[in-house]
Design an enzyme around this catalytic site. Sequence first.
Site, PDB file in Angstrom:
ATOM      1  N   PHE A 232      -9.499  16.330  11.976  1.00 19.78           N
ATOM      2  CA  PHE A 232      -9.771  17.774  11.822  1.00 19.78           C
ATOM      3  C   PHE A 232      -8.719  18.542  12.644  1.00 19.78           C
ATOM      4  CE2 PHE A 232     -13.848  15.512  11.702  1.00 19.78           C
ATOM      5  CZ  PHE A 232     -14.366  15.911  10.478  1.00 19.78           C
ATOM      6  N   SER A 254      -8.486  18.406   5.772  1.00 19.32           N
ATOM      7  CA  SER A 254      -8.661  18.498   4.318  1.00 19.32           C
ATOM      8  C   SER A 254      -7.977  19.739   3.755  1.00 19.32           C
ATOM      9  CB  SER A 254     -10.154  18.527   3.975  1.00 19.32           C
ATOM     10  OG  SER A 254     -10.761  19.621   4.631  1.00 19.32           O
ATOM     11  N   ASN A 286     -10.251  13.925   3.267  1.00 15.86           N
ATOM     12  CA  ASN A 286     -11.594  14.137   3.798  1.00 15.86           C
ATOM     13  C   ASN A 286     -11.771  13.173   4.973  1.00 15.86           C
ATOM     14  OD1 ASN A 286     -14.374  13.693   4.321  1.00 15.86           O
ATOM     15  ND2 ASN A 286     -14.851  14.633   2.352  1.00 15.86           N
ATOM     16  N   ALA A 287     -12.066  13.709   6.127  1.00 14.46           N
ATOM     17  CA  ALA A 287     -12.110  12.898   7.345  1.00 14.46           C
ATOM     18  C   ALA A 287     -13.152  11.779   7.256  1.00 14.46           C
ATOM     19  CB  ALA A 287     -12.411  13.789   8.540  1.00 14.46           C
ATOM     20  N   CYS A 347     -18.641  22.368  18.089  1.00 14.22           N
ATOM     21  CA  CYS A 347     -18.660  23.816  18.337  1.00 14.22           C
ATOM     22  C   CYS A 347     -19.940  24.439  17.788  1.00 14.22           C
ATOM     23  CB  CYS A 347     -17.418  24.482  17.745  1.00 14.22           C
ATOM     24  SG  CYS A 347     -17.221  24.191  15.998  1.00 14.22           S
TER      25      CYS A 347
HETATM   26  N1  SAH Z   1      -8.876  20.816  16.099  1.00 14.52           N
HETATM   27  C1  SAH Z   1      -8.474  22.093  15.554  1.00 14.52           C
HETATM   28  C2  SAH Z   1      -9.630  22.891  15.011  1.00 14.52           C
HETATM   29  C3  SAH Z   1     -10.417  22.215  13.942  1.00 14.52           C
HETATM   30  S1  SAH Z   1     -11.366  23.323  12.994  1.00 14.52           S
HETATM   31  C4  SAH Z   1      -7.745  22.906  16.608  1.00 14.52           C
HETATM   32  O1  SAH Z   1      -7.891  22.621  17.801  1.00 14.52           O
HETATM   33  O2  SAH Z   1      -7.051  23.848  16.248  1.00 14.52           O
HETATM   34  C5  SAH Z   1     -11.985  22.295  11.767  1.00 14.52           C
HETATM   35  C6  SAH Z   1     -10.966  21.829  10.751  1.00 14.52           C
HETATM   36  O3  SAH Z   1     -11.642  20.873   9.957  1.00 14.52           O
HETATM   37  C7  SAH Z   1     -10.430  22.874   9.786  1.00 14.52           C
HETATM   38  O4  SAH Z   1      -9.037  22.891   9.844  1.00 14.52           O
HETATM   39  C8  SAH Z   1     -10.909  22.410   8.400  1.00 14.52           C
HETATM   40  O5  SAH Z   1      -9.924  22.588   7.396  1.00 14.52           O
HETATM   41  C9  SAH Z   1     -11.129  20.933   8.633  1.00 14.52           C
HETATM   42  N2  SAH Z   1     -12.129  20.272   7.797  1.00 14.52           N
HETATM   43  C10 SAH Z   1     -13.360  20.717   7.417  1.00 14.52           C
HETATM   44  N3  SAH Z   1     -14.038  19.760   6.729  1.00 14.52           N
HETATM   45  C11 SAH Z   1     -13.211  18.676   6.694  1.00 14.52           C
HETATM   46  C12 SAH Z   1     -13.342  17.360   6.156  1.00 14.52           C
HETATM   47  N4  SAH Z   1     -14.463  16.953   5.537  1.00 14.52           N
HETATM   48  N5  SAH Z   1     -12.310  16.499   6.303  1.00 14.52           N
HETATM   49  C13 SAH Z   1     -11.176  16.868   6.948  1.00 14.52           C
HETATM   50  N6  SAH Z   1     -11.005  18.109   7.479  1.00 14.52           N
HETATM   51  C14 SAH Z   1     -12.010  18.994   7.361  1.00 14.52           C
END
Ligand code: SAH
Length: 404
Positions: A232, A254, A286-287, A347
Amino acid sequence: MSKTSSPFPVSTVKVSPRGATRLKDGHVWVYRSDIVSANGVAPGSLVTLADHRGQILGTALYSSSSQIAIRLISREPVADLPALLRQRIAEAIAYREPLIRDTNAYRVIFSEADFLPGLIVDRYNDILSMQILTQAMDAEIVRATLISELTERLHPASIVERVDPRVRQLEDLPPRASGLVQGEKSSTVFAMNGVQFHFDALEGQKTGAFLDQRENYAAAAQYAHGEALDVFCYHGGFALHLAPRCSHVTGVDSSRLALEVTDQNAALNRAQLHDKDKEIEWIEANAFDLLKDYASSGQRYDTIVLDPPAFAKSKRDLDAALRGYKELNLRALKMLRPGGILVTCSCSYHVSQLDFLEMLADAARDAHRVVRLVEVRGQSKDHPVLLNIPETAYLKCVVANVSQ
Ligand code: SAH
């Protein structure tokens, strides 16, 4: 809205004993169900608050549509709202002066935590990004005061407003577009902990970047080593802080749009890496799927960061959220080499620190790993936590060592 609201308290709102107790206990919200009478009170207006016996409790901002009908702005009478707003802005800026280090990007005003309920202002180098979340803060006279005071004190090249359409709908405010409210500059480069980032005021999520993680980026970098995975990753906040310490960094998100900015950010920082050819790569995926595949194919890392979006948007989502966190953390723990570092975040306000640590303990047990807590952290200091307003504390960031 601005036509009907007044900068001077013209009405009195009476609250129930339960509402009054909440205020006396240090909170600043009164829910609609605890309002005894608010007849004829204009949306967004400044009101005098009284308990059911008529005893004055303070001065508040009123919303005619939100479930949070009352947000206390002062425990004293307020004769001049613009003057109070100016004073509060000055105090918010002064509070941060000794706390803010190694950055030109930070939260200048954090709503209730700075006694300016319904207002968020973030600074990204020479651009201010402002979010207005309530009827009262949307009034023209309030907007004009905020803009003039912020300009006078911080001299930004421009101020941009980021609109959350859902919030405006909930507050019964007319739709409004995001955009510049002062000046013309809409993009810049900001730096935190020596790492540089592009900022485009009209793109991105939240108010542009996740400033609440700034101190956690530096903490994570301190322990990071070897091969790192930032799950993410958004614009690469963690990944780019880890890069100088690690042999190889992979970021996963994603959102293709986010990863395009991440790539630009990596280019911006490449000159500062000792090894100019160090591999930093981004994967659009997708994570959940990616971690499942990687864990089962025997992929291993020395450092893993998990920073998902809020899984629990309300109390009802808590169980599902904890299952989601557990799945991610379980897979990450399985993939860490002995001596590895897990940086895991949540968060979601509705997931307490205790819930989060219990979830992590469950995941460690199921993964058969020995986990030591290195640091249990929260949000950066420019996002203050008010002890009697639990809602102001939302971010959890645990740094853990996985020894066996
Ligand atoms: N770590 C980042 C903030 C993450 S915010 C920082 O410090 O700046 C959450 C992120 O998760 C977003 O960029 C969103 O696009 C991503 N996201 C949401 N669902 C997801 C999923 N299922 N798989 C991968 N990424 C995802």
